[in-house]
Scaffold this motif. Structure first.
Motif, PDB file in Angstrom:
ATOM      1  N   LYS A   1      -1.571  17.816   3.702  1.00  0.00           N
ATOM      2  CA  LYS A   1      -0.243  17.772   3.112  1.00  0.00           C
ATOM      3  C   LYS A   1       0.491  16.503   3.525  1.00  0.00           C
ATOM      4  N   HIS A   2       0.321  16.092   4.778  1.00  0.00           N
ATOM      5  CA  HIS A   2       0.989  14.882   5.252  1.00  0.00           C
ATOM      6  C   HIS A   2       0.449  13.649   4.542  1.00  0.00           C
ATOM      7  N   SER A   3      -0.841  13.658   4.260  1.00  0.00           N
ATOM      8  CA  SER A   3      -1.446  12.525   3.565  1.00  0.00           C
ATOM      9  C   SER A   3      -0.840  12.364   2.179  1.00  0.00           C
ATOM     10  N   ARG A   4      -0.617  13.463   1.490  1.00  0.00           N
ATOM     11  CA  ARG A   4      -0.022  13.425   0.148  1.00  0.00           C
ATOM     12  C   ARG A   4       1.411  12.910   0.215  1.00  0.00           C
ATOM     13  N   GLU A   5       2.153  13.357   1.215  1.00  0.00           N
ATOM     14  CA  GLU A   5       3.530  12.901   1.373  1.00  0.00           C
ATOM     15  C   GLU A   5       3.578  11.420   1.710  1.00  0.00           C
ATOM     16  N   LEU A   6       2.673  10.966   2.577  1.00  0.00           N
ATOM     17  CA  LEU A   6       2.635   9.547   2.925  1.00  0.00           C
ATOM     18  C   LEU A   6       2.294   8.693   1.718  1.00  0.00           C
ATOM     19  N   LYS A   7       1.378   9.162   0.888  1.00  0.00           N
ATOM     20  CA  LYS A   7       1.034   8.419  -0.324  1.00  0.00           C
ATOM     21  C   LYS A   7       2.231   8.332  -1.259  1.00  0.00           C
ATOM     22  N   LEU A   8       2.975   9.421  -1.384  1.00  0.00           N
ATOM     23  CA  LEU A   8       4.155   9.433  -2.236  1.00  0.00           C
ATOM     24  C   LEU A   8       5.222   8.472  -1.710  1.00  0.00           C
ATOM     25  N   ILE A   9       5.457   8.497  -0.418  1.00  0.00           N
ATOM     26  CA  ILE A   9       6.445   7.601   0.179  1.00  0.00           C
ATOM     27  C   ILE A   9       6.001   6.148   0.029  1.00  0.00           C
ATOM     28  N   PHE A  10       4.740   5.885   0.306  1.00  0.00           N
ATOM     29  CA  PHE A  10       4.207   4.534   0.186  1.00  0.00           C
ATOM     30  C   PHE A  10       4.296   4.038  -1.251  1.00  0.00           C
ATOM     31  N   SER A  11       3.954   4.883  -2.213  1.00  0.00           N
ATOM     32  CA  SER A  11       4.042   4.506  -3.627  1.00  0.00           C
ATOM     33  C   SER A  11       5.485   4.225  -4.034  1.00  0.00           C
ATOM     34  N   THR A  12       6.410   5.016  -3.539  1.00  0.00           N
ATOM     35  CA  THR A  12       7.820   4.809  -3.849  1.00  0.00           C
ATOM     36  C   THR A  12       8.316   3.483  -3.281  1.00  0.00           C
ATOM     37  N   ILE A  13       7.937   3.178  -2.060  1.00  0.00           N
ATOM     38  CA  ILE A  13       8.353   1.918  -1.441  1.00  0.00           C
ATOM     39  C   ILE A  13       7.794   0.735  -2.218  1.00  0.00           C
ATOM     40  N   ILE A  14       6.540   0.811  -2.603  1.00  0.00           N
ATOM     41  CA  ILE A  14       5.931  -0.263  -3.377  1.00  0.00           C
ATOM     42  C   ILE A  14       6.626  -0.403  -4.733  1.00  0.00           C
ATOM     43  N   GLY A  15       6.921   0.706  -5.379  1.00  0.00           N
ATOM     44  CA  GLY A  15       7.610   0.672  -6.662  1.00  0.00           C
ATOM     45  C   GLY A  15       8.981   0.035  -6.566  1.00  0.00           C
ATOM     46  N   VAL A  16       9.729   0.380  -5.533  1.00  0.00           N
ATOM     47  CA  VAL A  16      11.058  -0.207  -5.345  1.00  0.00           C
ATOM     48  C   VAL A  16      10.925  -1.705  -5.079  1.00  0.00           C
ATOM     49  N   TYR A  17       9.973  -2.091  -4.249  1.00  0.00           N
ATOM     50  CA  TYR A  17       9.754  -3.506  -3.954  1.00  0.00           C
ATOM     51  C   TYR A  17       9.422  -4.288  -5.225  1.00  0.00           C
ATOM     52  N   ILE A  18       8.510  -3.764  -6.035  1.00  0.00           N
ATOM     53  CA  ILE A  18       8.128  -4.438  -7.281  1.00  0.00           C
ATOM     54  C   ILE A  18       9.321  -4.508  -8.228  1.00  0.00           C
ATOM     55  N   TYR A  19      10.095  -3.448  -8.312  1.00  0.00           N
ATOM     56  CA  TYR A  19      11.277  -3.444  -9.176  1.00  0.00           C
ATOM     57  C   TYR A  19      12.236  -4.565  -8.790  1.00  0.00           C
ATOM     58  N   PHE A  20      12.521  -4.686  -7.496  1.00  0.00           N
ATOM     59  CA  PHE A  20      13.446  -5.729  -7.065  1.00  0.00           C
ATOM     60  C   PHE A  20      12.871  -7.124  -7.258  1.00  0.00           C
ATOM     61  N   GLN A  21      11.565  -7.269  -7.098  1.00  0.00           N
ATOM     62  CA  GLN A  21      10.961  -8.567  -7.328  1.00  0.00           C
ATOM     63  C   GLN A  21      11.089  -8.970  -8.795  1.00  0.00           C
ATOM     64  N   PHE A  22      10.826  -8.041  -9.706  1.00  0.00           N
ATOM     65  CA  PHE A  22      10.927  -8.354 -11.131  1.00  0.00           C
ATOM     66  C   PHE A  22      12.361  -8.600 -11.561  1.00  0.00           C
ATOM     67  N   THR A  23      13.299  -7.810 -11.060  1.00  0.00           N
ATOM     68  CA  THR A  23      14.684  -8.029 -11.462  1.00  0.00           C
ATOM     69  C   THR A  23      15.195  -9.368 -10.935  1.00  0.00           C
ATOM     70  N   THR A  24      14.753  -9.753  -9.749  1.00  0.00           N
ATOM     71  CA  THR A  24      15.137 -11.061  -9.215  1.00  0.00           C
ATOM     72  C   THR A  24      14.549 -12.172 -10.070  1.00  0.00           C
TER      73      THR A  24
END
Length: 90
Positions: free
Chosen positions: A2-25
């Protein structure tokens, strides 16, 4: 598990936010450099401004081509191995 799934979700969210800000910049920066009017007329100055775009297209296209080639090769090797195992069992 269960922790592995949560970590993947958190990691994916962080990457998504990072990519979003890079593209908007990048989009904001591009809008400041390239004027909106007269976009249909390409001059030699606009070609110089398009060079980073061409590099990006080349890099992304190259990554996609390499990935598809690798996946195809692995599939070919797997099918060949599966067929040789079937032939040896027969």
């Amino acid at each position: 598990m269960k922790h592995s799934r949560e970590l993947k979700l958190i990691f994916s969210t962080i990457i998504g936010v990072y990519i979003y800000f890079q593209f908007t910049t990048a989009i904001t920066y591009a809008q400041q450099i390239i004027p909106v009017k007269n976009q249909f007329i390409m001059s030699s100055n606009n070609n110089a401004e398009m060079m980073p775009f061409y590099w990006m297209v080349t890099i992304v296209g190259g990554c996609i081509a390499v990935t598809l080639t690798y996946v195809s090769w692995r599939k070919y090797k797997g099918e060949k191995k599966k067929q040789s195992e079937r032939d040896s069992n027969s």
